[in-house]
Design a protein around this motif. Structure first.
Motif, PDB file in Angstrom:
ATOM      1  N   LEU A 140      24.347  61.125  21.071  1.00 39.05           N
ATOM      2  CA  LEU A 140      23.126  60.748  20.371  1.00 39.05           C
ATOM      3  C   LEU A 140      23.485  60.280  18.964  1.00 39.05           C
ATOM      4  CD1 LEU A 140      20.001  60.727  20.549  1.00 39.05           C
ATOM      5  CD2 LEU A 140      20.060  63.013  19.545  1.00 39.05           C
ATOM      6  N   GLU A 141      22.848  59.196  18.548  1.00 39.69           N
ATOM      7  CA  GLU A 141      23.101  58.658  17.219  1.00 39.69           C
ATOM      8  C   GLU A 141      22.153  59.290  16.205  1.00 39.69           C
ATOM      9  OE1 GLU A 141      24.426  54.379  16.154  1.00 39.69           O
ATOM     10  OE2 GLU A 141      22.234  54.408  16.098  1.00 39.69           O
ATOM     11  N   PHE A 142      22.713  59.729  15.095  1.00 43.84           N
ATOM     12  CA  PHE A 142      21.954  60.303  13.990  1.00 43.84           C
ATOM     13  C   PHE A 142      22.058  59.377  12.786  1.00 43.84           C
ATOM     14  CE2 PHE A 142      22.444  64.071  16.491  1.00 43.84           C
ATOM     15  CZ  PHE A 142      21.475  64.971  16.082  1.00 43.84           C
ATOM     16  N   THR A 143      21.013  59.356  11.970  1.00 43.03           N
ATOM     17  CA  THR A 143      21.047  58.670  10.687  1.00 43.03           C
ATOM     18  C   THR A 143      21.185  59.728   9.606  1.00 43.03           C
ATOM     19  OG1 THR A 143      19.652  56.874  11.501  1.00 43.03           O
ATOM     20  CG2 THR A 143      19.771  57.167   9.116  1.00 43.03           C
ATOM     21  N   ILE A 144      22.158  59.563   8.717  1.00 40.49           N
ATOM     22  CA  ILE A 144      22.376  60.531   7.636  1.00 40.49           C
ATOM     23  C   ILE A 144      21.192  60.465   6.678  1.00 40.49           C
ATOM     24  CG2 ILE A 144      23.886  61.230   5.733  1.00 40.49           C
ATOM     25  CD1 ILE A 144      25.255  61.476   8.446  1.00 40.49           C
ATOM     26  N   PRO A 145      20.464  61.582   6.469  1.00 38.42           N
ATOM     27  CA  PRO A 145      19.314  61.570   5.564  1.00 38.42           C
ATOM     28  C   PRO A 145      19.763  61.512   4.099  1.00 38.42           C
ATOM     29  CG  PRO A 145      19.651  63.771   6.442  1.00 38.42           C
ATOM     30  CD  PRO A 145      20.653  62.880   7.119  1.00 38.42           C
ATOM     31  N   ASP A 146      18.866  61.080   3.235  1.00 41.37           N
ATOM     32  CA  ASP A 146      19.158  61.018   1.801  1.00 41.37           C
ATOM     33  C   ASP A 146      18.805  62.370   1.187  1.00 41.37           C
ATOM     34  OD1 ASP A 146      19.798  60.208  -0.718  1.00 41.37           O
ATOM     35  OD2 ASP A 146      18.097  58.849  -0.956  1.00 41.37           O
ATOM     36  N   CYS A 147      19.734  63.300   1.273  1.00 42.42           N
ATOM     37  CA  CYS A 147      19.492  64.666   0.802  1.00 42.42           C
ATOM     38  C   CYS A 147      19.657  64.795  -0.710  1.00 42.42           C
ATOM     39  CB  CYS A 147      20.455  65.626   1.491  1.00 42.42           C
ATOM     40  SG  CYS A 147      20.296  65.631   3.274  1.00 42.42           S
ATOM     41  N   ARG A 148      20.636  64.100  -1.251  1.00 42.36           N
ATOM     42  CA  ARG A 148      20.906  64.140  -2.691  1.00 42.36           C
ATOM     43  C   ARG A 148      21.524  62.787  -3.049  1.00 42.36           C
ATOM     44  NH1 ARG A 148      25.466  66.108  -5.230  1.00 42.36           N
ATOM     45  NH2 ARG A 148      26.089  67.329  -3.440  1.00 42.36           N
ATOM     46  N   PRO A 149      21.013  62.121  -4.088  1.00 47.25           N
ATOM     47  CA  PRO A 149      21.519  60.784  -4.434  1.00 47.25           C
ATOM     48  C   PRO A 149      23.034  60.755  -4.630  1.00 47.25           C
ATOM     49  CG  PRO A 149      19.555  61.304  -5.714  1.00 47.25           C
ATOM     50  CD  PRO A 149      19.950  62.557  -4.984  1.00 47.25           C
ATOM     51  N   GLY A 150      23.669  59.756  -4.009  1.00 49.50           N
ATOM     52  CA  GLY A 150      25.101  59.537  -4.181  1.00 49.50           C
ATOM     53  C   GLY A 150      26.007  60.471  -3.402  1.00 49.50           C
ATOM     54  N   LEU A 151      25.444  61.319  -2.583  1.00 47.91           N
ATOM     55  CA  LEU A 151      26.252  62.295  -1.851  1.00 47.91           C
ATOM     56  C   LEU A 151      27.083  61.611  -0.769  1.00 47.91           C
ATOM     57  CD1 LEU A 151      26.837  65.314  -1.598  1.00 47.91           C
ATOM     58  CD2 LEU A 151      24.929  65.486  -0.041  1.00 47.91           C
ATOM     59  N   ALA A 152      28.376  61.888  -0.753  1.00 49.74           N
ATOM     60  CA  ALA A 152      29.289  61.339   0.253  1.00 49.74           C
ATOM     61  C   ALA A 152      29.660  62.462   1.215  1.00 49.74           C
ATOM     62  CB  ALA A 152      30.536  60.777  -0.416  1.00 49.74           C
ATOM     63  N   TRP A 153      29.432  62.244   2.499  1.00 51.03           N
ATOM     64  CA  TRP A 153      29.635  63.268   3.519  1.00 51.03           C
ATOM     65  C   TRP A 153      30.979  63.084   4.211  1.00 51.03           C
ATOM     66  CZ3 TRP A 153      26.357  67.162   3.485  1.00 51.03           C
ATOM     67  CH2 TRP A 153      25.080  66.959   2.992  1.00 51.03           C
ATOM     68  N   ALA A 173      24.198  58.234   2.744  1.00 49.30           N
ATOM     69  CA  ALA A 173      22.842  58.251   3.300  1.00 49.30           C
ATOM     70  C   ALA A 173      22.550  56.907   3.956  1.00 49.30           C
ATOM     71  CB  ALA A 173      21.827  58.539   2.205  1.00 49.30           C
ATOM     72  N   GLY A 174      21.916  56.960   5.116  1.00 46.97           N
ATOM     73  CA  GLY A 174      21.578  55.759   5.860  1.00 46.97           C
ATOM     74  C   GLY A 174      22.615  55.377   6.901  1.00 46.97           C
ATOM     75  N   ALA A 175      23.835  55.923   6.766  1.00 45.94           N
ATOM     76  CA  ALA A 175      24.883  55.637   7.752  1.00 45.94           C
ATOM     77  C   ALA A 175      24.516  56.281   9.080  1.00 45.94           C
ATOM     78  CB  ALA A 175      26.232  56.161   7.267  1.00 45.94           C
ATOM     79  N   ARG A 176      25.022  55.708  10.144  1.00 46.34           N
ATOM     80  CA  ARG A 176      24.775  56.258  11.478  1.00 46.34           C
ATOM     81  C   ARG A 176      26.052  56.915  11.983  1.00 46.34           C
ATOM     82  NH1 ARG A 176      20.050  54.510  13.760  1.00 46.34           N
ATOM     83  NH2 ARG A 176      18.990  52.850  12.662  1.00 46.34           N
ATOM     84  N   VAL A 177      25.861  58.037  12.667  1.00 49.25           N
ATOM     85  CA  VAL A 177      26.991  58.777  13.227  1.00 49.25           C
ATOM     86  C   VAL A 177      26.588  59.259  14.621  1.00 49.25           C
ATOM     87  CG1 VAL A 177      26.262  60.926  12.107  1.00 49.25           C
ATOM     88  CG2 VAL A 177      28.606  60.680  12.865  1.00 49.25           C
ATOM     89  N   THR A 178      27.521  59.175  15.545  1.00 50.67           N
ATOM     90  CA  THR A 178      27.246  59.630  16.904  1.00 50.67           C
ATOM     91  C   THR A 178      27.737  61.061  17.069  1.00 50.67           C
ATOM     92  OG1 THR A 178      27.431  57.397  17.769  1.00 50.67           O
ATOM     93  CG2 THR A 178      27.676  59.190  19.352  1.00 50.67           C
ATOM     94  N   VAL A 179      26.854  61.912  17.571  1.00 51.81           N
ATOM     95  CA  VAL A 179      27.198  63.301  17.854  1.00 51.81           C
ATOM     96  C   VAL A 179      27.302  63.417  19.378  1.00 51.81           C
ATOM     97  CG1 VAL A 179      26.508  65.714  17.634  1.00 51.81           C
ATOM     98  CG2 VAL A 179      26.004  64.095  15.790  1.00 51.81           C
TER      99      VAL A 179
END
Length: 196
Positions: A140-153, A173-179
């Motif tokens: 399943l594809e997830f979109t990284i939420p904007d939890c804190r400005p500028g946060l790099a996961w 934030a906004g990037a897509r990742v498949t789980v």
């Protein structure tokens, strides 16, 4: 010797138990609760946080500090920086919790919530974490939420493909990742402590 007597013994014992259950044809479901406690409403028993500092650990009703603000239906809601997100990266609402979307969700844990202080009086901050859970039988594809400005996961744990963590890209934030199917992906958002 008990499992608890050795470093990591509890984890190994738990993994062995789950493997044995799977071999016996039993499915294991973990029910983890991050947003409330067993203390119920303001009239419930004092089992944990209420006995330590009721006002620091629980959300209180605006204008009525003697009453809990209950968003969980259990009588209380923890006063923590914790966010729940759909796979699309939007906040979970009541409909999401009651629908099939609840089989896949993201949980954001803010490492700056109620920090302890060090010997120098400065706050001790932890990193932020985003836990993406896919309970479906397919990726399943997830979109990284904007939890804190500028946060790099950065990926820390991938239960579907542990080897993929080392090569995983940094995500914003906004990037897509498949789980992967029926798996968990834990992302860490490093936080820099304030400089005095």
């Amino acid at each position: 010797m008990r499992a608890g007597d050795r470093a990591g013994g509890q984890v190994n014992e738990f993994k062995a138990m789950v493997r044995a259950m799977h071999q016996a044809g039993l499915e294991v479901i973990l029910d983890v609760v991050f947003n409330h406690t067993a203390e119920g409403g303001e009239g419930g028993p004092s089992l944990s946080f209420r006995g330590l500092d009721d006002t620091a650990y629980y959300r209180l009703s605006p204008g009525h500090p003697d009453q809990y603000y209950d968003t969980t239906g259990t009588g209380n809601s923890l006063n923590a920086e914790l966010g729940w997100f759909t796979p699309a990266g939007t906040p979970m609402n009541e409909d999401c919790w009651n629908g099939p979307e609840a089989l896949a969700l993201g949980a954001y844990l803010d490492g700056s919530d109620a920090p302890d202080t060090g010997a120098d009086g400065q706050p001790l901050l932890d990193d932020d974490f985003l836990v993406l859970v896919n309970g479906w039988w397919e990726p399943l594809e997830f979109t990284i939420p904007d939890c804190r400005p500028g946060l790099a996961w950065r990926a820390e744990i991938d239960t579907c493909d542990p080897a993929a963590v080392a090569a995983a890209p940094v995500r914003l934030a906004g990037a897509r990742v498949t789980v992967g199917p029926r798996s968990v992906l834990v992302l860490r958002g490093p936080r820099v402590s304030p400089v005095p």
